[in-house]
Design an enzyme around this catalytic site. Sequence first.
Site, mmCIF file in Angstrom:
data_model
loop_
_atom_site.group_PDB
_atom_site.id
_atom_site.type_symbol
_atom_site.label_atom_id
_atom_site.label_comp_id
_atom_site.label_asym_id
_atom_site.label_seq_id
_atom_site.Cartn_x
_atom_site.Cartn_y
_atom_site.Cartn_z
ATOM 1 N N SER A 138 0.829 -1.206 0.000
ATOM 2 C CA SER A 138 0.000 0.000 0.000
ATOM 3 C C SER A 138 0.862 1.254 0.000
ATOM 4 O O SER A 138 1.751 1.400 0.835
ATOM 5 C CB SER A 138 -0.885 0.042 1.252
ATOM 6 O OG SER A 138 -1.693 -1.096 1.313
ATOM 7 N N HIS A 170 -4.135 0.662 -4.607
ATOM 8 C CA HIS A 170 -3.517 -0.435 -5.337
ATOM 9 C C HIS A 170 -4.026 -0.415 -6.772
ATOM 10 O O HIS A 170 -5.227 -0.436 -7.012
ATOM 11 C CB HIS A 170 -3.881 -1.785 -4.717
ATOM 12 C CG HIS A 170 -3.227 -2.026 -3.400
ATOM 13 N ND1 HIS A 170 -2.067 -2.734 -3.271
ATOM 14 C CD2 HIS A 170 -3.566 -1.627 -2.167
ATOM 15 C CE1 HIS A 170 -1.723 -2.767 -1.998
ATOM 16 N NE2 HIS A 170 -2.616 -2.111 -1.295
ATOM 17 N N HIS A 173 -5.466 -9.084 -0.668
ATOM 18 C CA HIS A 173 -5.416 -9.202 0.786
ATOM 19 C C HIS A 173 -6.523 -10.129 1.281
ATOM 20 O O HIS A 173 -7.632 -10.125 0.763
ATOM 21 C CB HIS A 173 -5.617 -7.832 1.445
ATOM 22 C CG HIS A 173 -4.563 -6.824 1.113
ATOM 23 N ND1 HIS A 173 -4.651 -5.995 0.026
ATOM 24 C CD2 HIS A 173 -3.400 -6.520 1.755
ATOM 25 C CE1 HIS A 173 -3.573 -5.208 -0.004
ATOM 26 N NE2 HIS A 173 -2.807 -5.503 1.030
ATOM 27 N N TYR A 227 -8.132 -9.686 3.973
ATOM 28 C CA TYR A 227 -9.246 -8.889 4.528
ATOM 29 C C TYR A 227 -10.244 -8.442 3.471
ATOM 30 O O TYR A 227 -11.360 -8.057 3.773
ATOM 31 C CB TYR A 227 -8.726 -7.675 5.318
ATOM 32 C CG TYR A 227 -7.976 -6.628 4.540
ATOM 33 C CD1 TYR A 227 -8.629 -5.769 3.657
ATOM 34 C CD2 TYR A 227 -6.599 -6.497 4.678
ATOM 35 C CE1 TYR A 227 -7.935 -4.815 2.935
ATOM 36 C CE2 TYR A 227 -5.891 -5.544 3.959
ATOM 37 C CZ TYR A 227 -6.569 -4.713 3.089
ATOM 38 O OH TYR A 227 -5.871 -3.776 2.369
ATOM 39 N N GLU A 228 -9.845 -8.476 2.203
ATOM 40 C CA GLU A 228 -10.773 -8.090 1.139
ATOM 41 C C GLU A 228 -11.829 -9.179 0.906
ATOM 42 O O GLU A 228 -12.801 -8.931 0.193
ATOM 43 C CB GLU A 228 -10.005 -7.845 -0.167
ATOM 44 C CG GLU A 228 -9.104 -6.616 -0.112
ATOM 45 C CD GLU A 228 -8.275 -6.462 -1.377
ATOM 46 O OE1 GLU A 228 -8.753 -5.818 -2.322
ATOM 47 O OE2 GLU A 228 -7.153 -6.996 -1.421
ATOM 48 N N ALA A 258 3.111 -1.955 3.851
ATOM 49 C CA ALA A 258 3.034 -0.873 4.827
ATOM 50 C C ALA A 258 2.797 -1.548 6.175
ATOM 51 O O ALA A 258 2.048 -2.511 6.251
ATOM 52 C CB ALA A 258 1.872 0.051 4.493
ATOM 53 N N MET A 305 -1.035 -6.475 7.469
ATOM 54 C CA MET A 305 -2.141 -7.349 7.051
ATOM 55 C C MET A 305 -1.835 -8.122 5.761
ATOM 56 O O MET A 305 -2.754 -8.475 5.028
ATOM 57 C CB MET A 305 -3.404 -6.508 6.843
ATOM 58 C CG MET A 305 -3.775 -5.642 8.047
ATOM 59 S SD MET A 305 -5.197 -4.592 7.692
ATOM 60 C CE MET A 305 -5.161 -3.460 9.086
ATOM 61 N N SER A 306 -0.564 -8.372 5.502
ATOM 62 C CA SER A 306 -0.241 -9.041 4.225
ATOM 63 C C SER A 306 1.046 -9.836 4.345
ATOM 64 O O SER A 306 1.459 -10.213 5.433
ATOM 65 C CB SER A 306 -0.090 -7.981 3.128
ATOM 66 O OG SER A 306 1.054 -7.173 3.366
ATOM 67 N N ASN A 319 3.257 4.172 10.487
ATOM 68 C CA ASN A 319 2.623 4.717 11.707
ATOM 69 C C ASN A 319 3.108 3.907 12.914
ATOM 70 O O ASN A 319 3.680 2.830 12.748
ATOM 71 C CB ASN A 319 1.095 4.607 11.593
ATOM 72 C CG ASN A 319 0.650 3.165 11.371
ATOM 73 O OD1 ASN A 319 0.710 2.653 10.248
ATOM 74 N ND2 ASN A 319 0.235 2.496 12.428
ATOM 75 N N HIS A 323 -6.092 5.163 7.212
ATOM 76 C CA HIS A 323 -5.505 4.675 5.959
ATOM 77 C C HIS A 323 -4.825 5.802 5.176
ATOM 78 O O HIS A 323 -3.797 5.579 4.528
ATOM 79 C CB HIS A 323 -6.604 4.008 5.122
ATOM 80 C CG HIS A 323 -6.102 3.343 3.888
ATOM 81 N ND1 HIS A 323 -5.160 2.323 3.912
ATOM 82 C CD2 HIS A 323 -6.407 3.530 2.579
ATOM 83 C CE1 HIS A 323 -4.906 1.933 2.666
ATOM 84 N NE2 HIS A 323 -5.650 2.647 1.838
HETATM 85 N N1 HPA Z 1 -1.598 -2.221 11.755
HETATM 86 C C1 HPA Z 1 -1.852 -3.143 10.806
HETATM 87 N N2 HPA Z 1 -1.556 -2.970 9.537
HETATM 88 C C2 HPA Z 1 -0.967 -1.814 9.181
HETATM 89 C C3 HPA Z 1 -0.682 -0.800 10.115
HETATM 90 C C4 HPA Z 1 -1.005 -1.030 11.475
HETATM 91 O O1 HPA Z 1 -0.779 -0.195 12.367
HETATM 92 N N3 HPA Z 1 -0.090 0.209 9.433
HETATM 93 C C5 HPA Z 1 -0.041 -0.161 8.125
HETATM 94 N N4 HPA Z 1 -0.576 -1.395 7.969
#
Ligand code: HPA
Length: 287
Positions: free
Chosen positions: A29, A60, A82, A84-85, A112, A223-224, A247, A259
Amino acid sequence: MTFENAVETAEFISSRYGRKPKIAVVLGSGLGEFAEGLENAVSIPYDEIPHFSRSTVEGHAGQLVLGEIDGIPIAVQQGRFHYYEGYDMQQVMFPARVFGRMGIESLILTNAAGSLKPVMSPGTLMLITDHINMMGINPLRGPNDERFGPRFPDMSQVYDRELQEMANTSADEIAKERFDAGDDAEHKDFLHRGVYCALSGPTYETPTEIRLYRNLGADAVGMSTVPEAIAARHQGLRVLGISCITNYGAGMLDEPINHAEVMETGARVASLFKELLRRTIVKISAA
Ligand code: HPA
C-alpha cells in the site's frame, strides 16, 4: 486453484513479455510508484490475467508490470490480494505460485506496517528477519500438491540471509551518499531490522493487542506478506521482505490510525524505497 492453473497463468504472462525475469516484486500500500519507473514495460491489468482476482483496495493499481530496471528484467505486482478483502488464501497466494511457475527465483515482498518499537519511526523501513503468522489461518491448509512443494515445509529461514545482506549493503550505500554529510544525518539509519506480525485485518489493532504482539516478539504489524512468503518458500523461492513503517501501533501515540496517513507516509518515503529496491535488485541479479 490448481498447479495447472498456475502453469497456465505463467505461460500467459510469459507470452506477453519477451524476457524471462528471475526477480519479482510485490508492492505494498502506497508503494506502487516503483512500477512506474520501469523501462520497456508491459502492463497487464489483473482482470486480463487468467485465474487472477481483482484488487479492490484503495491505493492499489491492480496490474502486473513486466519491465526493466538498470536493464534487468523484473515482474512487479502493483497491488496485491489481501485476505481482509474477502479473498480466500488460494487467491491471495496465487500470484506467488505463478511466479514460481514463471521461473522467478527471488521474490521481494513489500508492505506498509505499523511500528511496535519507539525507535522505529514512521517514514523508516524495516528489513523483515522473520514473521509471526497471526492471521488465524495457514495458506497451505488443504490438500497438498507436491509439485509446488512438500506437505510440511520448513520455515526456519523464510527471509533469505544473503538477500537481507544485499539490502543492508544497499542501505549503507544510500546512507553514505545521501545523508552522511548534510543536515539529513539523522536519517541515515533508515533501514531497521525486525519481526513482522501478520494479522487478518481489516481493523487496526487495539492498544492492548499491540502490547500483546510486542510481548510475543513482534516489531511491526501488518495485514499481508506472510501468505505470499509461505507460498514462495513452499516452492523453494528466495524471499526478501521490506516493510515501510507508516505509523506507530495503536495506543503508542494518543491519536487514531487511518488509511490516509498510511498512504501518505508511503508517498513520503517513495524515493528512498525505490532506490533501496533498485540497488538490491542489481545486487541480486549480479550474484
Ligand atoms: N496495523 C496493521 N496494519 C498496518 C498498520 C497497522 O498499524 N499500518 C499499516 N498497515
